[in-house]
Design a protein around this motif. Structure first.
Motif, PDB file in Angstrom:
ATOM      1  N   LYS A   3       0.820  -1.214   0.000  1.00 17.06           N
ATOM      2  CA  LYS A   3       0.000   0.000   0.000  1.00 17.06           C
ATOM      3  C   LYS A   3       0.851   1.261   0.000  1.00 17.06           C
ATOM      4  O   LYS A   3       0.343   2.355  -0.184  1.00 17.06           O
ATOM      5  CB  LYS A   3      -0.952   0.009   1.192  1.00 17.06           C
ATOM      6  CG  LYS A   3      -0.292   0.246   2.541  1.00 17.06           C
ATOM      7  CD  LYS A   3      -1.323   0.277   3.645  1.00 17.06           C
ATOM      8  CE  LYS A   3      -0.686   0.559   4.984  1.00 17.06           C
ATOM      9  NZ  LYS A   3      -1.647   0.435   6.082  1.00 17.06           N
ATOM     10  N   ALA A  24       1.740   6.741  -0.414  1.00 15.23           N
ATOM     11  CA  ALA A  24       0.682   5.738  -0.588  1.00 15.23           C
ATOM     12  C   ALA A  24       0.590   5.336  -2.057  1.00 15.23           C
ATOM     13  O   ALA A  24       0.603   6.190  -2.949  1.00 15.23           O
ATOM     14  CB  ALA A  24      -0.652   6.301  -0.110  1.00 15.23           C
ATOM     15  N   VAL A  26      -1.960   3.127  -3.011  1.00 17.97           N
ATOM     16  CA  VAL A  26      -3.390   2.907  -3.217  1.00 17.97           C
ATOM     17  C   VAL A  26      -4.171   3.737  -2.207  1.00 17.97           C
ATOM     18  O   VAL A  26      -3.613   4.224  -1.225  1.00 17.97           O
ATOM     19  CB  VAL A  26      -3.766   1.410  -3.056  1.00 17.97           C
ATOM     20  CG1 VAL A  26      -3.092   0.565  -4.127  1.00 17.97           C
ATOM     21  CG2 VAL A  26      -3.399   0.902  -1.665  1.00 17.97           C
ATOM     22  N   PHE A  28      -6.704   4.066   0.870  1.00 22.25           N
ATOM     23  CA  PHE A  28      -7.177   3.279   2.009  1.00 22.25           C
ATOM     24  C   PHE A  28      -7.477   4.241   3.145  1.00 22.25           C
ATOM     25  O   PHE A  28      -6.866   5.299   3.263  1.00 22.25           O
ATOM     26  CB  PHE A  28      -6.140   2.226   2.435  1.00 22.25           C
ATOM     27  CG  PHE A  28      -4.818   2.812   2.839  1.00 22.25           C
ATOM     28  CD1 PHE A  28      -4.553   3.145   4.153  1.00 22.25           C
ATOM     29  CD2 PHE A  28      -3.845   3.062   1.879  1.00 22.25           C
ATOM     30  CE1 PHE A  28      -3.339   3.699   4.519  1.00 22.25           C
ATOM     31  CE2 PHE A  28      -2.619   3.613   2.236  1.00 22.25           C
ATOM     32  CZ  PHE A  28      -2.370   3.937   3.555  1.00 22.25           C
ATOM     33  N   ALA A  33      -4.289   7.718  -2.778  1.00 17.24           N
ATOM     34  CA  ALA A  33      -3.147   7.229  -3.551  1.00 17.24           C
ATOM     35  C   ALA A  33      -2.258   8.418  -3.923  1.00 17.24           C
ATOM     36  O   ALA A  33      -2.753   9.476  -4.315  1.00 17.24           O
ATOM     37  CB  ALA A  33      -3.621   6.500  -4.812  1.00 17.24           C
ATOM     38  N   HIS A  48       1.322  -3.311   5.742  1.00 19.87           N
ATOM     39  CA  HIS A  48       0.668  -3.075   4.450  1.00 19.87           C
ATOM     40  C   HIS A  48      -0.808  -3.427   4.491  1.00 19.87           C
ATOM     41  O   HIS A  48      -1.556  -3.085   3.587  1.00 19.87           O
ATOM     42  CB  HIS A  48       1.363  -3.886   3.341  1.00 19.87           C
ATOM     43  CG  HIS A  48       2.659  -3.281   2.891  1.00 19.87           C
ATOM     44  ND1 HIS A  48       2.725  -2.204   2.038  1.00 19.87           N
ATOM     45  CD2 HIS A  48       3.929  -3.596   3.197  1.00 19.87           C
ATOM     46  CE1 HIS A  48       3.984  -1.891   1.816  1.00 19.87           C
ATOM     47  NE2 HIS A  48       4.746  -2.712   2.514  1.00 19.87           N
ATOM     48  N   ASN A  51      -5.482  -0.126   7.692  1.00 21.19           N
ATOM     49  CA  ASN A  51      -5.394   1.308   7.424  1.00 21.19           C
ATOM     50  C   ASN A  51      -4.305   2.032   8.198  1.00 21.19           C
ATOM     51  O   ASN A  51      -4.317   3.257   8.293  1.00 21.19           O
ATOM     52  CB  ASN A  51      -6.751   1.970   7.727  1.00 21.19           C
ATOM     53  CG  ASN A  51      -7.834   1.465   6.809  1.00 21.19           C
ATOM     54  OD1 ASN A  51      -7.625   1.319   5.610  1.00 21.19           O
ATOM     55  ND2 ASN A  51      -8.998   1.179   7.366  1.00 21.19           N
TER      56      ASN A  51
END
Length: 199
Positions: A3, A24, A26, A28, A33, A48, A51
């Motif tokens: 992540k 980041a 992605v 979350f 991102a 990973h 959150n």
């Protein structure tokens, strides 16, 4: 799935260890991102899954781990073998270190110090900004010191005081305090078996 990644941007802590800003990969939780986070020494400092995130200018290094939905933010520092997990939040100028565990819905903030499994003592009101200086027993039986940005052994603390304050009254106070703490943590054969340590 990863992540986050370590960027090329880094800072060096007082031990000469590089800490890398994270980005980041992605979306979350409340992190988008591409968003930049705080600093970690290595990928294993931040999970990973879930959150968990390191925000702002916070540092996580050593064998410390932040995972679950935990958040570390502000100028907080998490290091040594400390773990922050669950829904815990560490923020402000808080320090979590030693073998401390912060978890569940715990909040650690402001100028809080969280450490565990050690003998420790602290003194407040010394130096040019009346800061708190914390002394604690190290695993090798020596004495560790945390004072502002300084973290090291009692001998290193004395050297730093002489270098920073020379022959001033502040230096004399700090050196007397170091002598007192050396006496405080001196080996007592009757207590050695009951002692606890900081890594």
């Amino acid at each position: 799935m990863k992540k986050f990644e370590l960027t090329n941007e880094f800072i060096t802590n007082m031990f000469g260890t590089k800490l890398f800003r994270i980005r980041a990969l992605v979306e979350f939780g409340d992190v988008e991102a591409g968003e930049l986070g705080g600093y970690v020494e290595k990928e294993s400092n931040l999970g990973h899954d879930d959150n968990a995130w390191v925000y702002d200018n916070a540092w996580v290094y050593g064998n410390a781990r932040v995972y679950g939905d935990a958040q570390v933010s502000g100028d907080a520092r998490v290091y040594d073998n400390a773990w922050v997990y669950g829904d815990a939040q560490v923020s402000g100028d808080a320090r979590v270190y030693g073998n401390a565990r912060v978890y569940g819905n715990a909040w650690v903030y402001g100028n809080a110090l969280v450490c565990s499994d050690e003998d420790y003592a602290y003194a407040h009101g010394f130096g040019s900004v009346n800061r708190t200086t914390t002394f604690f027993r190290l695993k090798d039986g020596g004495v560790g010191v945390r004072c502002g940005c300084f973290y090291g052994t009692l001998a290193q603390f004395r050297d730093k005081i002489r270098e920073t304050h020379g022959e001033t009254k502040k230096a004399q106070e700090y050196l007397m305090l170091a002598d007192l703490m050396e006496l405080r943590f001196e080996e007592d054969e009757n207590e050695v078996g009951n002692r606890k340590y900081v890594e």
